[in-house]
Every structure is written in C-alpha cells, then in structure tokens.
Design a protein around this motif. Structure first.
Motif, short mmCIF file in Angstrom:
data_model
loop_
_atom_site.label_atom_id
_atom_site.label_comp_id
_atom_site.label_asym_id
_atom_site.label_seq_id
_atom_site.Cartn_x
_atom_site.Cartn_y
_atom_site.Cartn_z
N UNK A 20 41.46 39.97 35.27
CA UNK A 20 40.94 39.12 34.20
C UNK A 20 41.15 39.79 32.84
N UNK A 21 40.87 41.09 32.74
CA UNK A 21 41.05 41.81 31.47
C UNK A 21 42.50 41.75 31.01
N UNK A 22 43.43 41.83 31.94
CA UNK A 22 44.85 41.74 31.59
C UNK A 22 45.23 40.34 31.10
N UNK A 23 44.44 39.32 31.46
CA UNK A 23 44.71 37.94 31.06
C UNK A 23 43.93 37.52 29.82
N UNK A 24 43.01 38.35 29.37
CA UNK A 24 42.13 37.98 28.28
C UNK A 24 42.87 37.99 26.94
N UNK A 25 42.70 36.94 26.14
CA UNK A 25 43.36 36.89 24.82
C UNK A 25 42.89 38.03 23.91
N UNK A 26 43.75 38.50 23.02
CA UNK A 26 43.38 39.60 22.12
C UNK A 26 42.19 39.26 21.21
N UNK A 27 41.92 37.98 21.00
CA UNK A 27 40.81 37.58 20.14
C UNK A 27 39.44 37.79 20.80
N UNK A 28 39.43 37.99 22.11
CA UNK A 28 38.17 38.19 22.83
C UNK A 28 37.81 39.67 22.86
N UNK A 29 36.52 39.96 22.79
CA UNK A 29 36.03 41.33 22.98
C UNK A 29 35.28 41.46 24.30
N UNK A 30 34.89 40.33 24.84
CA UNK A 30 34.14 40.33 26.10
C UNK A 30 34.29 38.97 26.77
N UNK A 31 33.83 38.89 27.99
CA UNK A 31 33.88 37.63 28.71
C UNK A 31 32.98 37.68 29.93
N UNK A 32 32.92 36.56 30.61
CA UNK A 32 32.12 36.46 31.83
C UNK A 32 32.94 35.68 32.86
N UNK A 33 33.03 36.25 34.04
CA UNK A 33 33.62 35.54 35.17
C UNK A 33 32.46 34.87 35.90
N UNK A 34 32.57 33.56 36.06
CA UNK A 34 31.52 32.81 36.76
C UNK A 34 32.12 32.30 38.06
N UNK A 35 31.48 32.66 39.16
CA UNK A 35 31.90 32.18 40.48
C UNK A 35 30.78 31.27 40.98
N UNK A 36 31.15 30.03 41.26
CA UNK A 36 30.18 29.09 41.81
C UNK A 36 30.58 28.77 43.25
N UNK A 37 29.58 28.67 44.09
CA UNK A 37 29.89 28.29 45.46
C UNK A 37 28.92 27.23 45.92
N UNK A 38 29.50 26.25 46.59
CA UNK A 38 28.75 25.15 47.16
C UNK A 38 29.22 25.04 48.61
N UNK A 39 28.46 25.61 49.48
CA UNK A 39 28.84 25.76 50.89
C UNK A 39 30.11 26.59 50.96
N UNK A 40 31.21 26.03 51.41
CA UNK A 40 32.44 26.82 51.51
C UNK A 40 33.35 26.65 50.31
N UNK A 41 33.01 25.75 49.40
CA UNK A 41 33.82 25.51 48.21
C UNK A 41 33.50 26.55 47.14
N UNK A 83 25.63 30.90 42.39
CA UNK A 83 26.41 31.23 41.19
C UNK A 83 26.30 32.73 40.90
N UNK A 84 27.45 33.31 40.60
CA UNK A 84 27.50 34.72 40.19
C UNK A 84 28.07 34.77 38.78
N UNK A 85 27.48 35.59 37.93
CA UNK A 85 27.99 35.83 36.58
C UNK A 85 28.32 37.31 36.48
N UNK A 86 29.61 37.60 36.27
CA UNK A 86 30.10 38.97 36.25
C UNK A 86 30.70 39.26 34.87
N UNK A 87 29.89 39.79 33.95
CA UNK A 87 30.38 40.04 32.59
C UNK A 87 31.24 41.30 32.49
N UNK A 88 32.09 41.31 31.48
CA UNK A 88 32.92 42.48 31.20
C UNK A 88 33.12 42.61 29.70
N UNK A 89 33.40 43.84 29.27
CA UNK A 89 33.67 44.14 27.87
C UNK A 89 35.04 44.81 27.81
#
Length: 111
Positions: A20-41, A83-89
C-alpha cells in the motif's frame, strides 16, 4: 494463540502495508487500510481523511487483505469481527512507512 500466530499476522500486515505504501500518492502523508468482511465476502479500501481520492486496490493488495481476513478468522482468533482499520504513516523516502495499531470492530458484546 501462540507467538508464531502473532508473528505471521504481523508479517501479513507489514507485507500488505508495504504494498500500500508503494502505491500511495506523494501528496499523502498517511492512510488507512479498511478491511470489511460480511461472512465470507471481503472488501478492501485505502483512504486518507485529508484527501478526497482513495487509492485503487490492486489485485495483489486485495489478496493480501483477504489473507489477513482469513487468517484473523482462523480458530486461534476471535472471528466475529466485521471491520478492521489498519492505519499507516509514510516516511521520507518512497515506500517507507510505519504501521500503527489496528482496530477491529466486533459484533455487539463480542471481543
């Protein structure tokens, strides 16, 4: 839960966050990966509260998010999270990052 499970979980999160960090635009300083799960989806989203655009989730990042979701629902972990929220800087150089403590949203009364 044993130390090898925790180590594997941390390895998965670090690998996913590095992609994700390698894909993050240079304008960002941080972000959050959000994983949602509903049964197996499983759904995955990469956001930044300061920016209006989200990062497109590549197939590789989605597969890592799915692997985290599957691992985190194994018999060694509490499986009733939705739901999981995984922040990064981001660091100074491209691809440098620090993972922050993630949070998991559980069903009412389950932890």
């Amino acid at each position: 839960m044993n130390d090898s499970n925790i180590s594997e979980y941390l390895r998965l999160v670090a690998t996913m966050t590095q992609k994700v960090a390698n894909s993050t635009p240079p304008s960002w300083q941080e972000g959050v990966v959000i994983i949602r799960r509903n049964r197996k989806r499983v759904e995955c989203e990469i956001t930044n509260q300061e920016m209006s655009e989200n990062i497109a989730v590549t197939e590789e990042i989605f597969l890592l998010c799915s692997e985290i979701a599957n691992f985190k629902t194994s018999v060694d972990w509490v499986s009733d999270w939705s739901e999981a929220k995984l922040p990064y800087v981001l660091g100074e150089n491209p691809g440098d990052f620090s993972s922050m403590d993630g949070t998991y949203k559980y069903e009412e009364g389950v932890k």
